[in-house]
Design a protein around this motif. Structure first.
Motif, PDB file in Angstrom:
ATOM      1  N   ASP A  22      40.804  38.670  35.682  1.00 41.10           N
ATOM      2  CA  ASP A  22      41.481  38.046  36.816  1.00 41.10           C
ATOM      3  C   ASP A  22      40.475  37.138  37.520  1.00 41.10           C
ATOM      4  O   ASP A  22      39.690  37.590  38.359  1.00 41.10           O
ATOM      5  CB  ASP A  22      42.005  39.118  37.771  1.00 41.10           C
ATOM      6  N   PHE A  23      40.487  35.860  37.181  1.00 41.07           N
ATOM      7  CA  PHE A  23      39.501  34.928  37.714  1.00 41.07           C
ATOM      8  C   PHE A  23      39.731  34.609  39.188  1.00 41.07           C
ATOM      9  O   PHE A  23      38.877  33.995  39.827  1.00 41.07           O
ATOM     10  CB  PHE A  23      39.488  33.636  36.886  1.00 41.07           C
ATOM     11  N   ASP A  24      40.864  35.033  39.734  1.00 44.65           N
ATOM     12  CA  ASP A  24      41.128  34.812  41.159  1.00 44.65           C
ATOM     13  C   ASP A  24      40.532  35.922  42.026  1.00 44.65           C
ATOM     14  O   ASP A  24      40.498  35.813  43.249  1.00 44.65           O
ATOM     15  CB  ASP A  24      42.634  34.720  41.419  1.00 44.65           C
ATOM     16  N   SER A  30      29.983  41.811  38.161  1.00 39.26           N
ATOM     17  CA  SER A  30      30.614  43.032  37.635  1.00 39.26           C
ATOM     18  C   SER A  30      31.457  42.800  36.389  1.00 39.26           C
ATOM     19  O   SER A  30      31.865  43.753  35.719  1.00 39.26           O
ATOM     20  CB  SER A  30      31.474  43.680  38.723  1.00 39.26           C
ATOM     21  N   VAL A  31      31.724  41.537  36.076  1.00 38.34           N
ATOM     22  CA  VAL A  31      32.462  41.161  34.859  1.00 38.34           C
ATOM     23  C   VAL A  31      31.534  40.285  34.028  1.00 38.34           C
ATOM     24  O   VAL A  31      30.881  39.384  34.572  1.00 38.34           O
ATOM     25  CB  VAL A  31      33.752  40.389  35.216  1.00 38.34           C
ATOM     26  N   PHE A  32      31.474  40.521  32.723  1.00 39.87           N
ATOM     27  CA  PHE A  32      30.473  39.843  31.910  1.00 39.87           C
ATOM     28  C   PHE A  32      31.105  39.030  30.784  1.00 39.87           C
ATOM     29  O   PHE A  32      32.114  39.420  30.203  1.00 39.87           O
ATOM     30  CB  PHE A  32      29.485  40.868  31.356  1.00 39.87           C
ATOM     31  N   ALA A  33      30.509  37.875  30.518  1.00 41.06           N
ATOM     32  CA  ALA A  33      31.027  36.953  29.511  1.00 41.06           C
ATOM     33  C   ALA A  33      30.910  37.552  28.111  1.00 41.06           C
ATOM     34  O   ALA A  33      30.238  38.570  27.896  1.00 41.06           O
ATOM     35  CB  ALA A  33      30.278  35.624  29.595  1.00 41.06           C
ATOM     36  N   PRO A 131      34.238  29.500  35.760  1.00 40.57           N
ATOM     37  CA  PRO A 131      35.411  29.207  36.582  1.00 40.57           C
ATOM     38  C   PRO A 131      35.337  27.791  37.158  1.00 40.57           C
ATOM     39  O   PRO A 131      34.249  27.251  37.380  1.00 40.57           O
ATOM     40  CB  PRO A 131      35.339  30.247  37.708  1.00 40.57           C
ATOM     41  N   GLN A 132      36.507  27.219  37.413  1.00 43.09           N
ATOM     42  CA  GLN A 132      36.556  25.862  37.962  1.00 43.09           C
ATOM     43  C   GLN A 132      37.042  25.848  39.405  1.00 43.09           C
ATOM     44  O   GLN A 132      37.015  24.807  40.056  1.00 43.09           O
ATOM     45  CB  GLN A 132      37.454  24.978  37.090  1.00 43.09           C
ATOM     46  N   ALA A 133      37.446  27.003  39.927  1.00 40.79           N
ATOM     47  CA  ALA A 133      37.921  27.070  41.316  1.00 40.79           C
ATOM     48  C   ALA A 133      36.789  26.743  42.277  1.00 40.79           C
ATOM     49  O   ALA A 133      35.612  26.944  41.967  1.00 40.79           O
ATOM     50  CB  ALA A 133      38.489  28.459  41.608  1.00 40.79           C
ATOM     51  N   ALA A 134      37.156  26.227  43.438  1.00 42.84           N
ATOM     52  CA  ALA A 134      36.160  25.815  44.438  1.00 42.84           C
ATOM     53  C   ALA A 134      35.216  26.962  44.776  1.00 42.84           C
ATOM     54  O   ALA A 134      35.660  28.068  45.090  1.00 42.84           O
ATOM     55  CB  ALA A 134      36.866  25.334  45.697  1.00 42.84           C
ATOM     56  N   GLY A 135      33.922  26.695  44.685  1.00 45.85           N
ATOM     57  CA  GLY A 135      32.915  27.688  45.033  1.00 45.85           C
ATOM     58  C   GLY A 135      32.594  28.684  43.943  1.00 45.85           C
ATOM     59  O   GLY A 135      31.656  29.465  44.071  1.00 45.85           O
ATOM     60  N   SER A 136      33.374  28.683  42.874  1.00 47.20           N
ATOM     61  CA  SER A 136      33.140  29.624  41.780  1.00 47.20           C
ATOM     62  C   SER A 136      32.099  29.081  40.811  1.00 47.20           C
ATOM     63  O   SER A 136      31.851  27.881  40.753  1.00 47.20           O
ATOM     64  CB  SER A 136      34.444  29.915  41.030  1.00 47.20           C
ATOM     65  N   SER A 137      31.509  29.969  40.033  1.00 47.17           N
ATOM     66  CA  SER A 137      30.492  29.567  39.066  1.00 47.17           C
ATOM     67  C   SER A 137      30.288  30.697  38.068  1.00 47.17           C
ATOM     68  O   SER A 137      30.875  31.777  38.191  1.00 47.17           O
ATOM     69  CB  SER A 137      29.170  29.257  39.781  1.00 47.17           C
ATOM     70  N   LEU A 138      29.446  30.436  37.083  1.00 49.47           N
ATOM     71  CA  LEU A 138      29.030  31.472  36.144  1.00 49.47           C
ATOM     72  C   LEU A 138      27.601  31.855  36.497  1.00 49.47           C
ATOM     73  O   LEU A 138      26.683  31.033  36.372  1.00 49.47           O
ATOM     74  CB  LEU A 138      29.108  30.971  34.700  1.00 49.47           C
ATOM     75  N   SER A 168      31.635  34.472  38.678  1.00 45.40           N
ATOM     76  CA  SER A 168      31.720  34.956  40.057  1.00 45.40           C
ATOM     77  C   SER A 168      32.521  33.984  40.910  1.00 45.40           C
ATOM     78  O   SER A 168      32.512  32.776  40.670  1.00 45.40           O
ATOM     79  CB  SER A 168      30.325  35.149  40.658  1.00 45.40           C
ATOM     80  N   GLY A 169      33.201  34.537  41.886  1.00 48.74           N
ATOM     81  CA  GLY A 169      33.981  33.716  42.800  1.00 48.74           C
ATOM     82  C   GLY A 169      33.105  33.147  43.898  1.00 48.74           C
ATOM     83  O   GLY A 169      31.878  33.289  43.891  1.00 48.74           O
TER      84      GLY A 169
END
Length: 355
Positions: A22-24, A30-33, A131-138, A168-169
């Motif tokens: 859930d990328f939102d 805590s979640v790993f690629a 992630p591409q959402a604002a402020g998100s990154s890997l 991460s968000g």
């Protein structure tokens, strides 16, 4: 997939876990690629690196990392812009600092091409995890530890280097209240404070918990001898604005040479903001707060970029900082993140293209 790392092998996952995420609603780290890079140091030489599915490790109970603490790491982020381009921010600085840390802990230095080209290949493979959402990154975590075995108190004869990633968000710290530490120290002269050694952070947890128990979120560390000078804020470099001048402590044996810290100083000077790199005494901070000339106090690091501090406590008294509409913290954070996400010109050459 092209790479200049010799003999880099790639084993892809049979089934990606992307659809389960859930990328939102991503909590930090805590979640790993799907994949990780791993490279072993044995018989006095680094072996061929491998990219493999993210998986548990198998270590002997006698692995020296458990007994003598030879463990170092870096923290970075990969960013995706609005066109789907993937970028890193000054990754060469992280590569150099990893080897500075390795040298201080008597660990083997890692070849630049394993770090840089291996990282680039890993991110290209797991590009959909960014992630591409604002402020998100890997979030990208390169780390090295002593995997060699033995109970003898000496450096290990083998080491393992890994790069693992976690989407991460956006990072929101909220209002942060900190306690100026008067007893415990993060690091000492001649020690390993300037290295990103795992033990540095382990030693912070207890004093920080004591501060949390008193109602604060973090600690501002002071020097190890007199506790008269502020040095870092939690796991971040610290900046103070008195009047219009932005001040930060000089790097030393005790203070980490932060990538965000260096970037802030460069941007501030470019904006014409007066900057000073010098010792900052607790007395000066308290007096500035009493007089009203203390305008801002903030931490600087990879996770939050800049984390404004709303108040600080010292000797049983709390000091509130003003809420500014046009703060240096907000302005500088926007400038850095605009470069990171490819929204602004990068005249310093900090942005590194991955894809």
């Amino acid at each position: 997939m092209e790479t200049s790392v010799k003999n880099l092998s790639i084993e892809k996952v049979k089934t990606s876990r992307l659809s389960e995420i859930d990328f939102d609603n991503l909590s930090f780290g805590s979640v790993f690629a799907d994949h990780m890079l791993i490279c072993e140091y044995v018989d006095g030489a680094w072996q061929s690196p491998k990219i493999v599915p993210y998986q548990p490790l198998s270590l002997e109970p006698s692995a020296k990392v458990f007994h003598y603490g030879q463990a170092i790491f870096e923290g970075m982020k990969a960013y995706k812009d609005s066109e789907g381009g993937v970028w890193l921010f000054r990754p060469q600085e992280n590569q150099k600092r990893l080897n500075i840390s390795a040298k201080r802990l008597a660990m083997p230095e890692l070849p630049e091409e394993v770090f840089m080209d291996g990282l680039r290949t890993l991110l290209q493979l797991d590009e959909k995890w960014i992630p591409q959402a604002a402020g998100s990154s890997l979030y990208v975590r390169p780390f090295m530890f002593a995997s060699g075995t033995g109970f003898h108190a000496s450096p290990a004869d083998s080491y393992t280097f890994i790069i693992a990633c976690a989407p991460s968000g956006a990072y929101f710290s909220g209002k942060v209240s900190v306690l100026i530490e008067e007893k415990y120290s993060r690091a000492a002269n001649g020690g390993v404070g300037y290295a990103k050694a795992g033990g540095n952070y382990a030693g912070q947890f207890y004093p920080t918990q004591l501060a949390v128990d008193k109602g604060y979120q973090q600690v501002i560390w002071t020097d190890d001898v007199s506790h008269e000078y502020i040095e870092e804020a939690g796991a971040m470099n610290v900046f103070v604005r008195i009047g219009d001048t932005l001040i930060t402590s000089p790097v030393s044996d005790r203070i980490l040479d932060g990538v965000t810290r260096k970037s802030i100083l460069t941007l501030a000077e470019d904006l014409g903001i007066p900057t000073e790199v010098r010792k900052i005494s607790v007395h000066e901070l308290v007096e500035a707060a009493k007089e009203g000339s203390l305008k801002e106090l903030f931490g600087a690091g990879t996770a939050a970029v800049i984390s404004p501090i709303a108040s600080f406590g010292y000797k049983g008294k709390d000091y509130e900082l003003p809420e500014l509409e046009d703060s240096y913290a907000h302005k500088l954070k926007k400038m850095i993140t605009d470069i990171q996400y490819n929204r602004a010109e990068d005249k310093f050459g900090w942005r590194y293209s991955v894809l």
